[in-house]
Design an enzyme around this catalytic site. Structure first.
Site, PDB file in Angstrom:
ATOM      1  N   ARG A   1       0.759  -1.332  -0.448  1.00 59.58           N
ATOM      2  CA  ARG A   1      -0.332  -0.474  -0.396  1.00 59.58           C
ATOM      3  C   ARG A   1       1.010   0.907  -0.342  1.00 59.58           C
ATOM      4  NH1 ARG A   1      -1.784   1.227   4.527  1.00 59.58           N
ATOM      5  NH2 ARG A   1      -1.498  -0.261   4.978  1.00 59.58           N
TER       6      ARG A   1
ATOM      7  N   TYR B   1      -1.702  -3.415  -6.655  1.00 59.73           N
ATOM      8  CA  TYR B   1      -0.842  -4.546  -6.024  1.00 59.73           C
ATOM      9  C   TYR B   1      -2.341  -3.794  -4.486  1.00 59.73           C
ATOM     10  CZ  TYR B   1       1.655  -7.369  -2.848  1.00 59.73           C
ATOM     11  OH  TYR B   1       2.263  -8.353  -2.432  1.00 59.73           O
TER      12      TYR B   1
ATOM     13  N   LYS C   1      -9.074  -2.555   1.950  1.00 61.92           N
ATOM     14  CA  LYS C   1      -9.024  -1.361   2.717  1.00 61.92           C
ATOM     15  C   LYS C   1      -9.986  -0.164   2.369  1.00 61.92           C
ATOM     16  CE  LYS C   1      -6.157  -3.589   5.333  1.00 61.92           C
ATOM     17  NZ  LYS C   1      -6.412  -4.136   6.432  1.00 61.92           N
TER      18      LYS C   1
ATOM     19  N   HIS D   1     -11.041  -2.334  12.105  1.00 64.57           N
ATOM     20  CA  HIS D   1      -9.629  -3.260  11.436  1.00 64.57           C
ATOM     21  C   HIS D   1      -9.550  -4.038  12.299  1.00 64.57           C
ATOM     22  CE1 HIS D   1      -5.676  -3.097  10.088  1.00 64.57           C
ATOM     23  NE2 HIS D   1      -6.040  -4.279   9.164  1.00 64.57           N
TER      24      HIS D   1
ATOM     25  N   SER E   1      -0.098  -3.684  12.666  1.00 65.26           N
ATOM     26  CA  SER E   1       0.519  -4.415  11.862  1.00 65.26           C
ATOM     27  C   SER E   1       2.299  -5.085  12.318  1.00 65.26           C
ATOM     28  CB  SER E   1       1.039  -3.911  10.679  1.00 65.26           C
ATOM     29  OG  SER E   1       1.332  -2.804  10.840  1.00 65.26           O
TER      30      SER E   1
ATOM     31  N   CYS F   1       1.510  -7.584  14.696  1.00 66.97           N
ATOM     32  CA  CYS F   1       1.291  -8.411  16.020  1.00 66.97           C
ATOM     33  C   CYS F   1       0.614  -9.661  15.549  1.00 66.97           C
ATOM     34  CB  CYS F   1      -0.064  -7.546  16.379  1.00 66.97           C
ATOM     35  SG  CYS F   1       0.986  -6.063  17.143  1.00 66.97           S
TER      36      CYS F   1
ATOM     37  N   ASP G   1      -9.346  -9.591   9.343  1.00 67.08           N
ATOM     38  CA  ASP G   1      -9.218  -8.421   9.326  1.00 67.08           C
ATOM     39  C   ASP G   1     -10.512  -7.405   9.354  1.00 67.08           C
ATOM     40  OD1 ASP G   1      -7.185  -6.243   8.075  1.00 67.08           O
ATOM     41  OD2 ASP G   1      -7.784  -6.242   6.468  1.00 67.08           O
TER      42      ASP G   1
ATOM     43  N   ARG H   1       2.310 -11.990   0.071  1.00 68.02           N
ATOM     44  CA  ARG H   1       1.211 -12.197   0.185  1.00 68.02           C
ATOM     45  C   ARG H   1       0.875 -13.866  -0.588  1.00 68.02           C
ATOM     46  NH1 ARG H   1      -1.368  -8.302   3.510  1.00 68.02           N
ATOM     47  NH2 ARG H   1       0.213  -7.234   3.365  1.00 68.02           N
TER      48      ARG H   1
END
Ligand code: TSX
Ligand code: MN
Length: 598
Positions: free
Chosen positions: A68, A209, A218, A238, A260, A262, A285, A378
């Site tokens: 991103r 992407y 998102k 989120h 992010s 975690c 997510d 990914r």
């Protein structure tokens, strides 16, 4: 179908972008196969070993298009104040002018796909429909796994239903006879990920992407939906959603938000270490949540698949994710083995013998320093393939939420788990979460990077107003029906820099305490920061952890917390006068509790 507004929008975009042809996606398996096969023929995708990884494909992106692009992401509200201090803003007229010029004939030589998609189970009162127009076949195949797409969505839309307009182009028109690249995209200064909240409109240009291009995720389900949620009185968050069942068969649902890195996906599919307990996954997510007529909060996963970070995913860290991606999956920027399977750092075994092709398409030097898989590589897989997908995951009413968990990656200060005293205190905790970053990672001063509710890059309006929305939802509600709010930290370290808590499946011990607390049981003691587990209230049976480490895991250090309070004051300054006074009050209360104990 005679949805006039939809037809005229598609016509308008066709005239603006000038594609070679227009294809309306029906969402069928046959269509998916056709598009994939064409991409394999054109050299954009590699078909993986059919015996090892059936019906799965690898894509390699351009090396400039791997994540991103937050500095090219815009919230184009009427005025800058509406977007707030945490978002990039350009005036809507100006941005639309700039981007219209970019879009003009940008699909020359390409197919323009029209993808009707539903975020959430089709027809659910919590779901919303979007239409993504894109010139990327990669987007089409990913959207089919990540959302519900096709004719059934058009049926649900009817001839006048509402939808969010999502326009996407890779921004690489083809001249006659020009050979396409394997990952077309535009240079960084031409990339725009733009949101027009007042028009419920998304315009994305120049990147193919992930979150830049799969606009349901998102862009829609968080940035635009957060604005819709504010206006309509619900929440777009989120958060992962998990179901947890105790040995007596009693079940509860939790949601959890983490910055992010975690391990959110790992937690969403966790295999408990304590006998008799079960965790099932509703989503990894995003959660859309609304209060039901019974006063309880209900959540749906607006997505239908996982778009997870591959490196670090292994049979050790997340067996359920590994099984979810055993077939019918898409991989992006992982390494390719000689027998046409995927590989990445942290997959749990050494790269197999033979040639390894790295994510750039070059032969990988095993003894070199370069990574074989991109750190942000990914996997894409349908949620239905997850062995522990929750039986209620597509319930149109959603699942009732008993606890909200916030967390972060903190080497010190924050104990393994604590519970908020109230909804308002919980909102305070959510507003201050963050992860410790090393100086190298940000090129600045090392410290805590705060990411309120893990929404910093995803809130579609002024974050001060977002805090107020959270507070408002908790006001005038039956407190006994509100989810309890918790904070966890799996990442505390000892004085030698070693993780104290084993994490992963052992986190079920923490989930058990949260379950019991939400159930009105579970022993806790009052501390300066909230309720912490009483002695022996956390089930540590079968776990070898010495009492000194256990003490350290729950230590609340006055000096560390005084520093923390100052750091929170700095963080809060960012929101200026839009910061709700209740949050400042909570901070002052915390400050007082520590001062008293001087
Ligand atoms: O995902 C993680 N979780 C949540 C699991 C449900 N990770 C990986 C984070 C990167 C995405 C973790 N890493 C967790 C965790 O709970 N904890 C840690 C830290 C840690 C790492 C390795 C060990 C222990 C803790 N290994 C040994 O002690 C052998
Ligand atoms: Mn995310």
């Amino acid at each position: 179908m005679v949805h006039k507004k939809l037809l005229s929008w598609v016509e308008e975009i066709k005239n603006l972008c000038g594609p070679e042809q227009v294809v309306w996606c029906d969402g069928s398996e046959a269509e998916y196969g056709r598009i994939m096969n064409k991409m394999v023929e054109d050299g954009m995708a590699v078909k993986l070993n059919q015996a090892k990884r059936p019906n799965s494909f690898l894509f390699r992106s351009d090396s400039s298009d791997v994540a991103r692009v937050e500095n090219r992401t815009f919230i184009s509200s009427k005025n800058k104040d509406e977007a707030g201090p945490t978002n990039n803003w350009i005036a809507p007229d100006e941005l639309k002018k700039t981007m219209s010029d970019l879009y003009r004939n940008c699909m020359r030589g390409r197919t323009m796909f029209v993808i009707p998609f539903s975020m959430g189970p089709i027809g659910s009162p919590l779901s919303k429909i979007g239409i993504e127009i894109t010139d990327s076949p990669y987007v089409v195949v990913n959207m089919r796994l990540m959302t519900r797409i096709g004719s059934k969505v058009l049926e649900a839309l009817g001839d006048a239903g509402e939808f969010v307009k999502c326009l996407h182009s890779v921004g690489a028109p083809l001249e006659k006879g020009q050979k396409d690249s394997t990952w077309p995209c535009a240079p960084i200064e031409k990339k725009y990920i733009s949101h027009f909240p007042d028009d419920r409109l998304i315009w994305s240009y120049g990147s193919g992407y992930g979150g830049n291009a799969l606009l349901g995720k998102k862009c829609f389900a968080l940035r635009i939906a957060s604005v819709q949620a504010r206006d309509e009185g619900w929440m777009a968050e989120h958060m992962l959603i998990l179901g947890i069942t105790n040995p007596e068969g009693k079940k509860k649902y939790f949601v959890a938000a983490f910055p992010s890195a975690c391990g959110k996906t790992n937690l969403a599919m966790l295999i408990p270490k304590i006998p008799g307990w079960k965790v099932e996954c509703v989503g990894d997510d995003i959660a859309w949540m609304k209060f039901g007529s019974d006063g309880r909060l209900y959540a749906v996963n607006p997505e239908a698949g996982f778009f997870g970070v591959a490196p670090g995913t292994s049979m050790g860290s997340n067996p359920n994710a590994m099984m979810s991606i055993s077939k019918n999956s898409i991989f992006t920027n992982t390494a390719l083995t000689e027998d046409n399977d995927v590989w990445w750092e942290g997959i749990g075994y050494d790269a197999p013998k033979g040639r390894i092709i790295d994510w750039t398409g070059a032969e990988w030097d095993r003894s070199g320093k370069k990574l074989a898989a991109h750190p942000n590589s990914r996997f894409t897989a349908s949620a239905s393939q997850c062995p522990v997908i929750d039986p209620e995951w597509e319930n149109p009413q959603g699942v009732p939420i008993s606890a909200i968990i916030f967390g972060g990656r903190r080497a010190g200060t924050v104990p393994l788990v604590y519970q908020a005293r109230s909804w308002r205190h919980g909102v305070f905790i959510g507003s201050i979460i963050g992860s410790e970053v090393t100086a190298a990672a940000i090129g600045l001063k090392a410290g805590v990077r705060r990411d309120p509710m893990a929404m910093l890059p995803f809130c579609g309006y002024n974050m001060g107003d977002y805090f107020e929305h959270w507070l408002e939802l908790g006001r005038k509600r039956d407190a006994s029906k509100l989810p309890s709010i918790f904070c966890v930290n799996w990442f505390r370290k000892d004085e030698n820099g070693k993780f104290i808590w084993p994490g992963f499946g052992d986190n079920s011990r923490v989930l058990k305490w949260i379950f019991e607390r939400a159930d009105g049981e579970g022993q806790a003691i009052d501390s300066e920061i909230g309720f912490i587990p009483a002695d022996r209230a956390i089930d540590l049976s079968g776990l070898n952890i010495d009492s000194k480490m256990l003490k350290l895991l729950f230590r609340i250090d006055v000096n560390e917390w005084r520093e923390e309070i100052e750091s929170i004051r700095e963080h809060y300054k960012r929101f200026g006068s839009r910061l709700p006074k209740e949050l400042l009050e909570e901070l002052n209360l915390l400050d007082k509790r520590f001062s008293r104990n001087k």
